[in-house]
Design an enzyme around this catalytic site. Structure first.
Site, mmCIF file in Angstrom:
data_model
loop_
_atom_site.group_PDB
_atom_site.id
_atom_site.type_symbol
_atom_site.label_atom_id
_atom_site.label_comp_id
_atom_site.label_asym_id
_atom_site.label_seq_id
_atom_site.Cartn_x
_atom_site.Cartn_y
_atom_site.Cartn_z
ATOM 1 N N THR A 200 -14.501 -35.378 -26.446
ATOM 2 C CA THR A 200 -13.524 -34.716 -27.315
ATOM 3 C C THR A 200 -13.485 -35.320 -28.702
ATOM 4 O O THR A 200 -13.366 -36.533 -28.852
ATOM 5 C CB THR A 200 -12.112 -34.921 -26.707
ATOM 6 O OG1 THR A 200 -12.111 -34.377 -25.415
ATOM 7 C CG2 THR A 200 -11.048 -34.263 -27.578
ATOM 8 N N THR A 251 -8.332 -39.029 -26.640
ATOM 9 C CA THR A 251 -9.618 -38.664 -26.061
ATOM 10 C C THR A 251 -9.696 -39.334 -24.695
ATOM 11 O O THR A 251 -8.991 -40.296 -24.426
ATOM 12 C CB THR A 251 -10.781 -39.081 -26.978
ATOM 13 O OG1 THR A 251 -12.007 -38.603 -26.429
ATOM 14 C CG2 THR A 251 -10.862 -40.583 -27.167
ATOM 15 N N GLY A 252 -10.562 -38.798 -23.843
ATOM 16 C CA GLY A 252 -10.673 -39.356 -22.501
ATOM 17 C C GLY A 252 -10.125 -38.382 -21.473
ATOM 18 O O GLY A 252 -10.088 -37.171 -21.713
HETATM 19 N N1 GLY Z 1 -9.706 -35.060 -23.245
HETATM 20 C C1 GLY Z 1 -10.417 -33.946 -22.885
HETATM 21 C C2 GLY Z 1 -10.093 -33.383 -21.597
HETATM 22 O O1 GLY Z 1 -9.650 -34.072 -20.689
HETATM 23 O O2 GLY Z 1 -10.305 -32.217 -21.406
#
Ligand code: GLY
Length: 336
Positions: A200, A251-252
């Site tokens: 992301t 993110t993650g």
């Molecule tokens: N952070 C991106 C997702 O979990 O979709």
């Protein structure tokens, strides 16, 4: 007495700024005239005076994103334009396996994208689980600017995008198709920590007029269940912006971020007086204290109204790009 002097000075600067505004000077020009002192225009979240433009974006692809963002700024764009241009360059990169075209599909082999954006006035737009549209963040911006809603999902989001002139495109590249076919041989859902080195993209920008904006765009967790939506299009989870305080993005693993409303938490911690770095650390701690993190990564990135930034992750390996008018850096975040 000292306080009287300060308030007279503030009043003088305020009057001067108001006069400049009446005379048609931009906030940027007014700031140049007044020097480095900052006056806040609390009503619309934009500072009346100039801050130095700053951009932070997650992971390695943050470098090209920030470059595109600053190009938009130089053409006269706002923080929101910086965000959109930054997102578009990454979304259009077919080699990236986690954003836009080329993103890894869900377990049924379908590429679905999530994205959102938010500006300094607290306006927000978002799309979830959209198919066949390469630039979901641009669609999110259209949702924000052209509809009375914040979020559109699935077929409705796609129909809206087409209606707005976006051209449907096959987003499943040969590289992603091959990876999915290989995955199908074992068919295990097993997220790998820091696969997110190309995960992301979360982008935060502060322009020269003190306006903050943010954006987030992703194909989400690879091989997810069809219909799964992550944190990235969820305002408050993957992204939150308060023009008078700061902005944060995540993110993650989205589920961990959603369960703790992570980006909102980071901004609220900044509102309480924490530096962006300390705010990211506290939000990561909230995750570590509330769930098993042995097999999940989350990284937070924050930028405050003064242009100070911070980043922190559950595990090592999370990096981000920092760009100002004078420097460009790829930085590894602290963790734990
Ligand atoms: N952070 C991106 C997702 O979990 O979709």
């Amino acid at each position: 007495m000292g306080n009287d002097k300060k308030s007279n000075r503030r009043e003088f600067l305020g009057n001067l700024a108001a006069l400049g505004s009446v005379l048609g000077f931009s906030p940027f020009a007014i700031n140049r005239m007044l020097g480095s002192e900052t006056l806040k225009n609390e009503s619309d979240g934009a500072s009346l005076l100039t801050t130095k433009a700053t951009m932070v974006s997650t992971w390695n692809h943050g470098v090209i994103a920030n470059e595109a963002g600053f190009k938009a700024l130089k053409k006269g764009g706002s923080a929101l334009d910086m965000i959109e241009e930054a997102a578009r360059i990454v979304e259009a990169d077919a080699d990236g396996l986690s954003v836009g075209i080329g993103g890894l599909p869900d377990r049924d082999g379908v590429v679905t994208l999530d994205a959102c954006c938010m500006d300094h006035k607290g306006r927000a737009g978002s799309v979830g689980c959209i198919e066949d549209i390469m630039h979901p963040l641009s669609v999110a911006r259209k949702v924000m600017e052209e509809t009375p809603h914040v979020m559109l999902v699935g077929e409705g989001a796609k129909m809206f995008a087409i209606d707005q002139g976006f051209i449907p495109t096959n987003l499943l590249t040969e590289k992603a198709l091959n990876a999915w076919q290989k995955w199908k041989e074992k068919n295990e859902y097993n997220p790998v920590i820091n696969r997110e080195n190309h995960d992301t993209i979360g982008i935060l920008a502060l322009d020269n007029e003190g306006r903050l904006s943010g954006g987030c765009t992703t194909s989400g967790v690879s091989y997810k269940m069809h219909g799964r939506v992550g944190d990235s299009p969820i305002i408050g989870a993957g992204l939150f912006v308060d023009g008078n305080v700061g902005a944060a993005t995540a993110t993650g693993l989205g589920e961990a971020v959603m369960r703790t409303v992570g980006s909102f938490l980071v901004v609220e911690l900044m509102r309480g007086g924490l530096h962006p770095q300390a705010a990211c650390e506290q939000a990561v701690k909230r995750i570590i204290d509330s769930m098993d993190v042995s097999n999940l990564q989350v990284g937070y990135l924050a930028l405050d109204k003064q242009g100070r930034h911070g980043a922190h992750a559950v595990h090592e390996g999370f990096n981000y790009a920092l760009t100002t008018e004078t420097s460009d850096k790829l930085i590894f975040a602290s963790n734990g």
